[in-house]
Every structure is written in C-alpha cells, then in structure tokens.
Scaffold this active site. Sequence first.
Site, PDB file in Angstrom:
ATOM      1  N   ASN A   1       1.398  -0.040   5.618  1.00 48.36           N
ATOM      2  CA  ASN A   1       1.842  -0.588   4.378  1.00 48.36           C
ATOM      3  C   ASN A   1       2.480  -1.887   4.840  1.00 48.36           C
ATOM      4  O   ASN A   1       3.458  -1.970   5.548  1.00 48.36           O
ATOM      5  CB  ASN A   1       2.789   0.286   3.773  1.00 48.36           C
ATOM      6  CG  ASN A   1       3.365  -0.423   2.508  1.00 48.36           C
ATOM      7  OD1 ASN A   1       2.710  -1.392   1.991  1.00 48.36           O
ATOM      8  ND2 ASN A   1       4.612   0.063   2.145  1.00 48.36           N
ATOM      9  N   GLY A   2       1.666  -3.084   4.695  1.00 48.18           N
ATOM     10  CA  GLY A   2       2.506  -4.187   4.851  1.00 48.18           C
ATOM     11  C   GLY A   2       1.437  -5.332   5.114  1.00 48.18           C
ATOM     12  O   GLY A   2       0.219  -5.318   4.963  1.00 48.18           O
TER      13      GLY A   2
ATOM     14  N   ARG B   1      19.337  -1.629 -13.866  1.00 51.40           N
ATOM     15  CA  ARG B   1      19.285  -2.865 -14.655  1.00 51.40           C
ATOM     16  C   ARG B   1      18.376  -3.840 -14.317  1.00 51.40           C
ATOM     17  O   ARG B   1      17.877  -4.318 -15.304  1.00 51.40           O
ATOM     18  CB  ARG B   1      20.781  -3.218 -14.590  1.00 51.40           C
ATOM     19  CG  ARG B   1      21.786  -2.557 -15.412  1.00 51.40           C
ATOM     20  CD  ARG B   1      23.257  -3.070 -14.987  1.00 51.40           C
ATOM     21  NE  ARG B   1      24.274  -2.329 -15.718  1.00 51.40           N
ATOM     22  CZ  ARG B   1      25.692  -2.785 -15.821  1.00 51.40           C
ATOM     23  NH1 ARG B   1      25.949  -4.089 -15.031  1.00 51.40           N
ATOM     24  NH2 ARG B   1      26.628  -1.876 -16.572  1.00 51.40           N
TER      25      ARG B   1
ATOM     26  N   THR C   1      23.125  -0.827 -10.667  1.00 50.27           N
ATOM     27  CA  THR C   1      22.646  -2.286 -10.645  1.00 50.27           C
ATOM     28  C   THR C   1      21.367  -2.448 -10.323  1.00 50.27           C
ATOM     29  O   THR C   1      20.494  -3.071 -10.951  1.00 50.27           O
ATOM     30  CB  THR C   1      23.330  -2.987  -9.179  1.00 50.27           C
ATOM     31  OG1 THR C   1      24.682  -2.438  -9.282  1.00 50.27           O
ATOM     32  CG2 THR C   1      23.188  -4.401  -9.183  1.00 50.27           C
TER      33      THR C   1
ATOM     34  N   CYS D   1       0.789  -1.148   0.104  1.00 53.18           N
ATOM     35  CA  CYS D   1       0.171  -0.038   0.001  1.00 53.18           C
ATOM     36  C   CYS D   1       0.821   1.317   0.098  1.00 53.18           C
ATOM     37  O   CYS D   1       2.120   0.961  -0.120  1.00 53.18           O
ATOM     38  CB  CYS D   1      -0.988  -0.102   0.923  1.00 53.18           C
ATOM     39  SG  CYS D   1      -2.145  -1.362   1.303  1.00 53.18           S
TER      40      CYS D   1
ATOM     41  N   LEU E   1      -3.792  -1.324  -1.339  1.00 49.64           N
ATOM     42  CA  LEU E   1      -3.914  -2.513  -1.978  1.00 49.64           C
ATOM     43  C   LEU E   1      -4.466  -3.792  -1.109  1.00 49.64           C
ATOM     44  O   LEU E   1      -3.816  -4.132  -0.307  1.00 49.64           O
ATOM     45  CB  LEU E   1      -2.633  -2.947  -2.590  1.00 49.64           C
ATOM     46  CG  LEU E   1      -2.448  -4.173  -3.319  1.00 49.64           C
ATOM     47  CD1 LEU E   1      -3.056  -4.279  -4.610  1.00 49.64           C
ATOM     48  CD2 LEU E   1      -0.954  -4.607  -3.653  1.00 49.64           C
TER      49      LEU E   1
END
Length: 562
Positions: A75-76, A319, A316, A2, A51
């Site tokens: 959020n979690g 990519r 990194t 979320c 979410l």
Amino acid sequence: MCGILAVLGCSDGSQTKRARVLELSRRLKHRGPDWSGLYQHGDCYLAHQRLAIVDPNSGDQPLFNEDKSVAVTVNGEIYNHEQLRKKLVNHKFRTGSDCDVIAHLYEEYGEDFVDMLDGIFSFVLLDARDNSFIVARDAIGITSLYIGWGLDGSSIWISSELKGLNDACEQFESFPPGHMYTSKSRGLKRWYNPPWFSDTIPSVPYDPFVLRHALENAVIKRLMTDFPFGVLLSGGLDSSLIASITARHLAATKAAKHGRKLHSFCIGLEGSPDLKAAREVADYLGTVHHEFHITVQDGIDAIEDVIYHIETYDVTTIRASTPMFLMARKIKSLGVKMLISGEGADEVFGGYLYFHKAPNKEEFHRETCRKIKALHQYDCLRANKATSAWGLEARVPFLDKEFLNVAMSIDPESKMIKKDEGRIEKWVLRKAFDDEEHPYLPKHILYRQKEQFSDGVGYSWIDGLKAHAADHVSDKLMVNASCIFPHNTPKTKEAYYYRMIFERFFPQNSARLTVPGGASVACSTAKAVEWDVAWKNNLDPSGRAALGVHLSAYAMCKSPVL
C-alpha cells in the site's frame, strides 16, 4: 492508497481459511476499488485491494520477482522508483508499477533496502525460499497499518485497517511507523533514525532558500500519476503554498498530460473562513476551483460512517475527519483519484496557536518532535482513511523524508513565535515563500492566522457537534463515565458520544488501546498543557481554546468544559 491484508504462519491452510482471508480482505475494498488479488504459499496469504494510480494496466498485486520466489503486497507510492530501477540493472521487471522495485531490492540488498525507499508505504514481503517475511511501514506512518496475533496462537496478521483483523485476532495494535518486523528476528526494528528523532536540539542556521527548494522538490516528486488529480485547498497557509507550488511546476511534469489547469477543492459551511480564503487563493492561482457546501446536520448524519472508517474516538480527529470524509466523496464523483494536501506543516514548524506559549527554543523543538512522532495517530490517520474511504489517495509533501531532514535541522530559535519582532507562527515557512518579484501568494494569505481544519470549515460546526452530543449523553452518564470507560475516560459529552459509537464497531480492548489519550488544548500534547496554567480549565482541541492567541478565542471558563 490500497488495502493490504496478510496472514502469515496460519496453522489452517484449508480452503476455509482462504475464504476467510478473502472475506476480511473485502472489508478493505473501499481502499482499492480497481482490482483485488490473493497469493497463497503454504500457510501464508497475501491479499491486496488495488487503487491504480501508476501503471493501471499491469501493476496488479501481489507483485513478484523474476521466478516468483519473492512476493509482496504493498500500500503506497515509491517516488524514487525510476532511480532505483537504474540500480537494479540485472533484474527484469514485470510491470511499470512504482512498487515493483521492492521485491528486487530485497533480492539485491536484503532487509536493509527499506531506507532506500523514498515514499509512503506499508508492505508485507514473503520469501517462499525459506518462508521468511518482512513487514514495514513508512517513516512517519502516512499509510495506516496494524499487526495482530491470530486466535490459533501462532499466526501473525497484518492489515491496513483495524476492521481487517479486529474480530480475527486475539490481540492487535498499531504497527509503529519507521519500523520493520522480520520473521527471522521475530521482533520489531526501527529502520528510520534521523538526527531529530533523538530530540537533540539542532543548530543549523535558517536559510529561506534552502527551505523553499526542499519543499518544492517534495511537491514535484509527488506529481507522479497516470490519473487526474487535484489539491486540497482550505485557504490557509499550508494548503495554499502546496497549491501554489503545484500550479507553478505542473507544466514541466508528466502529470500535465491530464490537463495543465490545476483543480482545487474546498469544503465548508456557508460563510466559513476557509471557503472565502480558498476562493481567493484559487482565483489568484488560476485553478479550476470546486467549492462544496455542507450543513452541520450533514456532518452529524455522517458521524457513524466517519468513526467506522477512521477507526478512532479522538475528538480532534473526528471533528476534522468528517468534512474531509464528505469532501472526498464529492471529489471521487468527479473522476479524481489522487490529492495533494498540506498536513504536517504545523507539527514541523510549531504552527498550532499554543506554540505562542512555548517557554524556550528547547521545549519548542521537543514539542515539534513529539507532534511529528504522534502524527500517525492523528492527522496522518485522518488524511489517509478519510480519503481511502472513497478510493482516493492523499499525498503530503510536508512529511517528505528529505524535506523533514532540512526543516528539522533548523535552529528552533528561528521557529519561535515573537510578536514584538513581527514573527507569527510558522514564520520561517512564510518568509521562505515571501517572494516580492514572483509572489507565490497574496501577502494577507501568506500571513493568515492559523485555523485548524475543523474550525476553518465554520465555527458553528464544532458548536453544533457539542450540542448534538449533549442531546444524546445525559449528566448521569457523565457521572459514571470512569466506570463505563476506565481507559481514556471521556471528559466531555462529545467525547463520550464518539466513544459509544466506536465501541459498537470495535468492542475489543485491543481496539480501544490503539487510540491515544491525555490532556490537550488546541491540539497540544499533554506536556505542552503545562505551558499555561489557564489551559488546565479549558482543555479543548479547537484552536479557539488557545486563549489570548486566537482572534475568536472561547470566553474564559471558570470550570472545565463539558
């Protein structure tokens, strides 16, 4: 995942400020496309973009205790919420949400409750009775979180992503994992203090069955969902093991109500190492496999969106984030909301190819500690934001708290790579799942050489990125790079190209300071570069830069790669 945004102690409690909070919260809507909420108490605001994974009907946020004197935006996912509810016998819950336990735990135990949570989380809790608040982030930093200080000089701002506060705060920074901030102490306090965090060299003998059991438990507890889910499957050891364990235990979990056939997902260039290996693993496990093909140009076209969402200029990370970002979009179109992924194993077990050069077990262990502590700036950031960009949640069993306690207590002598004894990277993990009677994976997959995600999608992906950057960054720009970017000066044209895009979105000095820097070869820390003198002339994050280790290593360079 979320999106949360909180403004605490704002001197302007007007409707204008409320509108501003709503505006900034909408920047996080991609993280929570299902619903939004905003709670105001005096000069404090808690905003949430949801979410819905567990209890979609009644779990909207912010969440409250019985009399609404305590509010929380989270959020979690709290994997042990059912066990915690049993401890809270005198409390009444408004929802079936796993996050609903947080306000009640605070009432019962005070701020010390945070270590009781088994899961991934970032939250802000507001106690309206005395206007105090707590901000906390999970142990490793699997969820993203930032803290800022308002232009009014008094307010504290909290956001899941930089874009929620980068132009609303005078100063901001990444909120450190395993920490909490309390208004009463007006400071940070570490709540996560495992034995390995002090870098003390562990001495517990390696037991393959204990390790196997711990990882299986970590996977099973993450099969908590009220929506369809799947596994990310690159065909490498880590994702293949997670897929195998999930497939083996799915039928006995509540998640099986969404179908007893496990769905798996992979992305790559035509003919890439990952696509071929993932297809074989999927056939072996009997998953419903989804294979997505991209071109180098597809990735290049997405770079600006990736940098905006991932909020970094680290080479990194960009990519690897780009193919994951593109894959997440395709997965979301299939109606999936949650994914289980294999991030973290390389850090815990020394799986990167440069670990072949670790001089002794002490340095091997210290490097794994350094890598885990930095995960929130790299792989966790990538996995969280690349999936959240499309309203997906990624769960990572290798970074489970209980699993880490087991894996990081193993005597690092057992983790050391010793070719003469047949021990390749992550040998202890491979051996733990090398079951002759009931095999988890085919032998050649179980012992496949490490491919970093950005390599595995196809070697031409990285080569194509370098060529594209060379077309957009001149030699003259590189000569003046240290003047233009004195902090974390880009050493390659690829790094310079990403930096230009990042600074266009996030021009503040605080933003550039949230991104780590320093020398690296094949994803090493700067300290580990000292293990091999040859690496100083080949500083590249690709696994192929581990000269003399990777089967497709770059040709030895006489001068630094630009």
